[in-house]
Design a protein around this motif. Structure first.
Motif, PDB file in Angstrom:
ATOM      1  N   LEU A 101       0.869  -1.184   0.092  1.00  0.00           N
ATOM      2  CA  LEU A 101       0.165   0.043  -0.076  1.00  0.00           C
ATOM      3  C   LEU A 101       0.778   1.029  -0.090  1.00  0.00           C
ATOM      4  CD1 LEU A 101      -2.836   1.320   0.303  1.00  0.00           C
ATOM      5  CD2 LEU A 101      -2.636   0.951   2.712  1.00  0.00           C
ATOM      6  N   ARG A 102       0.555   2.160  -0.915  1.00  0.00           N
ATOM      7  CA  ARG A 102       1.536   3.279  -0.933  1.00  0.00           C
ATOM      8  C   ARG A 102       0.599   4.398  -0.426  1.00  0.00           C
ATOM      9  NH1 ARG A 102       4.276   5.838  -6.335  1.00  0.00           N
ATOM     10  NH2 ARG A 102       5.682   7.507  -5.124  1.00  0.00           N
ATOM     11  N   CYS A 103       0.712   4.868   0.625  1.00  0.00           N
ATOM     12  CA  CYS A 103      -0.207   5.921   1.149  1.00  0.00           C
ATOM     13  C   CYS A 103      -0.082   7.153   0.533  1.00  0.00           C
ATOM     14  CB  CYS A 103      -0.021   5.908   2.786  1.00  0.00           C
ATOM     15  SG  CYS A 103      -0.111   4.593   3.525  1.00  0.00           S
ATOM     16  N   SER A 104       0.962   7.604  -0.097  1.00  0.00           N
ATOM     17  CA  SER A 104       1.339   8.873  -0.746  1.00  0.00           C
ATOM     18  C   SER A 104       0.572   9.162  -1.798  1.00  0.00           C
ATOM     19  CB  SER A 104       2.861   9.222  -0.928  1.00  0.00           C
ATOM     20  OG  SER A 104       3.176   8.210  -1.791  1.00  0.00           O
ATOM     21  N   THR A 105       0.079   7.946  -2.673  1.00  0.00           N
ATOM     22  CA  THR A 105      -0.430   8.098  -3.831  1.00  0.00           C
ATOM     23  C   THR A 105      -1.857   7.368  -3.547  1.00  0.00           C
ATOM     24  OG1 THR A 105       0.690   6.149  -4.521  1.00  0.00           O
ATOM     25  CG2 THR A 105       1.362   8.623  -5.228  1.00  0.00           C
ATOM     26  N   GLY A 106      -2.242   6.707  -2.802  1.00  0.00           N
ATOM     27  CA  GLY A 106      -3.319   5.865  -2.541  1.00  0.00           C
ATOM     28  C   GLY A 106      -3.405   4.879  -3.726  1.00  0.00           C
ATOM     29  N   GLU A 107      -2.466   3.799  -3.504  1.00  0.00           N
ATOM     30  CA  GLU A 107      -2.361   2.889  -4.643  1.00  0.00           C
ATOM     31  C   GLU A 107      -1.999   1.641  -3.857  1.00  0.00           C
ATOM     32  OE1 GLU A 107      -0.663   4.411  -8.652  1.00  0.00           O
ATOM     33  OE2 GLU A 107       0.682   4.817  -7.021  1.00  0.00           O
ATOM     34  N   VAL A 108      -2.509   0.616  -4.326  1.00  0.00           N
ATOM     35  CA  VAL A 108      -2.178  -0.659  -3.790  1.00  0.00           C
ATOM     36  C   VAL A 108      -1.684  -1.599  -5.092  1.00  0.00           C
ATOM     37  CG1 VAL A 108      -4.674  -1.612  -4.489  1.00  0.00           C
ATOM     38  CG2 VAL A 108      -3.065  -2.698  -2.232  1.00  0.00           C
ATOM     39  N   LYS A 109      -1.103  -2.725  -4.790  1.00  0.00           N
ATOM     40  CA  LYS A 109      -0.272  -3.570  -5.474  1.00  0.00           C
ATOM     41  C   LYS A 109      -0.595  -4.932  -5.015  1.00  0.00           C
ATOM     42  CE  LYS A 109       3.645  -2.953  -8.312  1.00  0.00           C
ATOM     43  NZ  LYS A 109       5.181  -3.020  -8.662  1.00  0.00           N
ATOM     44  N   THR A 110      -0.816  -5.940  -5.675  1.00  0.00           N
ATOM     45  CA  THR A 110      -0.976  -7.424  -5.254  1.00  0.00           C
ATOM     46  C   THR A 110       0.120  -7.933  -5.843  1.00  0.00           C
ATOM     47  OG1 THR A 110      -3.445  -7.325  -5.200  1.00  0.00           O
ATOM     48  CG2 THR A 110      -2.468  -9.243  -5.212  1.00  0.00           C
ATOM     49  N   TYR A 111       1.017  -8.605  -4.915  1.00  0.00           N
ATOM     50  CA  TYR A 111       2.094  -9.178  -5.454  1.00  0.00           C
ATOM     51  C   TYR A 111       1.801 -10.799  -5.535  1.00  0.00           C
ATOM     52  CZ  TYR A 111       4.374  -4.935  -3.340  1.00  0.00           C
ATOM     53  OH  TYR A 111       4.785  -3.728  -2.994  1.00  0.00           O
ATOM     54  N   ALA A 112       1.247 -11.260  -4.795  1.00  0.00           N
ATOM     55  CA  ALA A 112       0.960 -12.731  -4.569  1.00  0.00           C
ATOM     56  C   ALA A 112      -0.354 -13.116  -4.042  1.00  0.00           C
ATOM     57  CB  ALA A 112       2.002 -13.461  -3.912  1.00  0.00           C
ATOM     58  N   ARG A 113      -0.675 -14.363  -4.468  1.00  0.00           N
ATOM     59  CA  ARG A 113      -2.169 -14.705  -3.999  1.00  0.00           C
ATOM     60  C   ARG A 113      -1.645 -16.275  -3.434  1.00  0.00           C
ATOM     61  NH1 ARG A 113      -6.360 -11.803  -5.328  1.00  0.00           N
ATOM     62  NH2 ARG A 113      -5.920 -10.490  -7.186  1.00  0.00           N
ATOM     63  N   TYR A 114      -2.402 -16.549  -2.410  1.00  0.00           N
ATOM     64  CA  TYR A 114      -2.318 -17.729  -1.584  1.00  0.00           C
ATOM     65  C   TYR A 114      -3.305 -18.754  -2.237  1.00  0.00           C
ATOM     66  CZ  TYR A 114      -0.904 -21.025   2.026  1.00  0.00           C
ATOM     67  OH  TYR A 114      -0.339 -22.085   2.714  1.00  0.00           O
ATOM     68  N   LEU A 115      -2.933 -19.794  -2.936  1.00  0.00           N
ATOM     69  CA  LEU A 115      -3.804 -20.586  -3.721  1.00  0.00           C
ATOM     70  C   LEU A 115      -3.215 -22.092  -3.349  1.00  0.00           C
ATOM     71  CD1 LEU A 115      -4.132 -18.760  -7.167  1.00  0.00           C
ATOM     72  CD2 LEU A 115      -5.682 -18.927  -5.409  1.00  0.00           C
ATOM     73  N   PRO A 153       2.667   6.165   5.720  1.00  0.00           N
ATOM     74  CA  PRO A 153       2.554   4.996   6.620  1.00  0.00           C
ATOM     75  C   PRO A 153       2.632   5.549   8.244  1.00  0.00           C
ATOM     76  CG  PRO A 153       4.365   4.564   5.170  1.00  0.00           C
ATOM     77  CD  PRO A 153       3.968   6.142   5.147  1.00  0.00           C
ATOM     78  N   GLN A 154       1.634   4.645   9.026  1.00  0.00           N
ATOM     79  CA  GLN A 154       1.750   4.921  10.357  1.00  0.00           C
ATOM     80  C   GLN A 154       3.183   4.783  10.686  1.00  0.00           C
ATOM     81  OE1 GLN A 154      -0.260   5.930  12.510  1.00  0.00           O
ATOM     82  NE2 GLN A 154      -2.261   5.854  11.351  1.00  0.00           N
ATOM     83  N   SER A 155       3.581   5.296  12.031  1.00  0.00           N
ATOM     84  CA  SER A 155       5.094   5.168  12.254  1.00  0.00           C
ATOM     85  C   SER A 155       5.322   3.798  12.726  1.00  0.00           C
ATOM     86  CB  SER A 155       5.299   6.063  13.736  1.00  0.00           C
ATOM     87  OG  SER A 155       4.912   7.245  13.524  1.00  0.00           O
ATOM     88  N   THR A 156       4.661   2.993  13.221  1.00  0.00           N
ATOM     89  CA  THR A 156       4.932   1.775  13.718  1.00  0.00           C
ATOM     90  C   THR A 156       3.699   0.680  13.354  1.00  0.00           C
ATOM     91  OG1 THR A 156       3.999   1.652  15.626  1.00  0.00           O
ATOM     92  CG2 THR A 156       6.378   2.499  15.575  1.00  0.00           C
ATOM     93  N   VAL A 157       4.384  -0.608  13.216  1.00  0.00           N
ATOM     94  CA  VAL A 157       3.105  -1.578  12.965  1.00  0.00           C
ATOM     95  C   VAL A 157       2.260  -1.732  14.120  1.00  0.00           C
ATOM     96  CG1 VAL A 157       2.806  -4.339  12.577  1.00  0.00           C
ATOM     97  CG2 VAL A 157       4.752  -3.266  11.395  1.00  0.00           C
TER      98      VAL A 157
END
Length: 173
Positions: A101-115, A153-157
């Motif tokens: 998740l890229r907070c600065s641009t409001g974008e998301v990318k899916t790298y992998a799916r669990y199948l 992003p938030q400062s910490t998890v």
């Protein structure tokens, strides 16, 4: 003719309205950093569906969305929040995705799916707007529920997880 200045201003008015309706998290970021580069993506982390922190995406939705706090990371190199998102149907079927998740641009990318018990990389993964509608609504809600602090992003998890656990305190309903 006196109406020309009004028509000339319409594109700027439309752009301002679009970003004001999109929410404060991305309203101030009308342009992207042209020098930004994504760091190397770590392999998908392990996840435990028994430890999911769930959050509401839309009222009346039959799917329950959640993230395992142990899967969440914040990259200081490229300012991304990476996580495993789990969408569970009432029948118990799951859609599990490893995303950024890229907070600065409001974008998301899916790298992998669990199948079928293993991660499968998404071919030609692309950044997409969290404002694109139903297919990315969960990412928008995740960002607003706790992953992002405005355009960063938030400062910490730990802060992300705390905010997810207290949606009424932080999430604009």
């Amino acid at each position: 003719m006196k109406l020309k200045p009004v028509f000339a201003a319409l594109p700027a008015i439309f752009l301002a309205l679009t970003f004001s309706l999109a929410g404060p998290a991305w309203a101030q970021n009308l342009t992207d950093n042209p020098d930004w580069k994504e760091s190397e993506v770590p392999p998908p982390p392990a996840f435990d569906v028994g430890k999911l922190v769930t959050f509401e995406v839309s009222r009346g939705s039959s799917l329950v969305y959640g993230v395992d706090p142990a899967s969440v990371s914040i990259s200081r190199v490229d300012s991304l929040v990476r996580y495993v998102m789990v969408a569970t149907s009432p029948s118990g079927a799951r859609n599990v995705m490893y995303e950024g998740l890229r907070c600065s641009t409001g974008e998301v990318k899916t790298y992998a799916r669990y199948l079928d018990g293993r991660w499968q990389s998404v071919a030609n993964a692309q950044w997409r707007s969290v404002f694109d509608g139903a297919s990315s609504l969960y990412a928008l809600r995740f960002a607003r529920a706790g992953a992002c602090d405005g355009s960063a992003p938030q400062s910490t998890v730990r802060e992300i997880v705390e905010r997810l656990k207290k949606p009424n305190q932080y999430l604009d309903q």
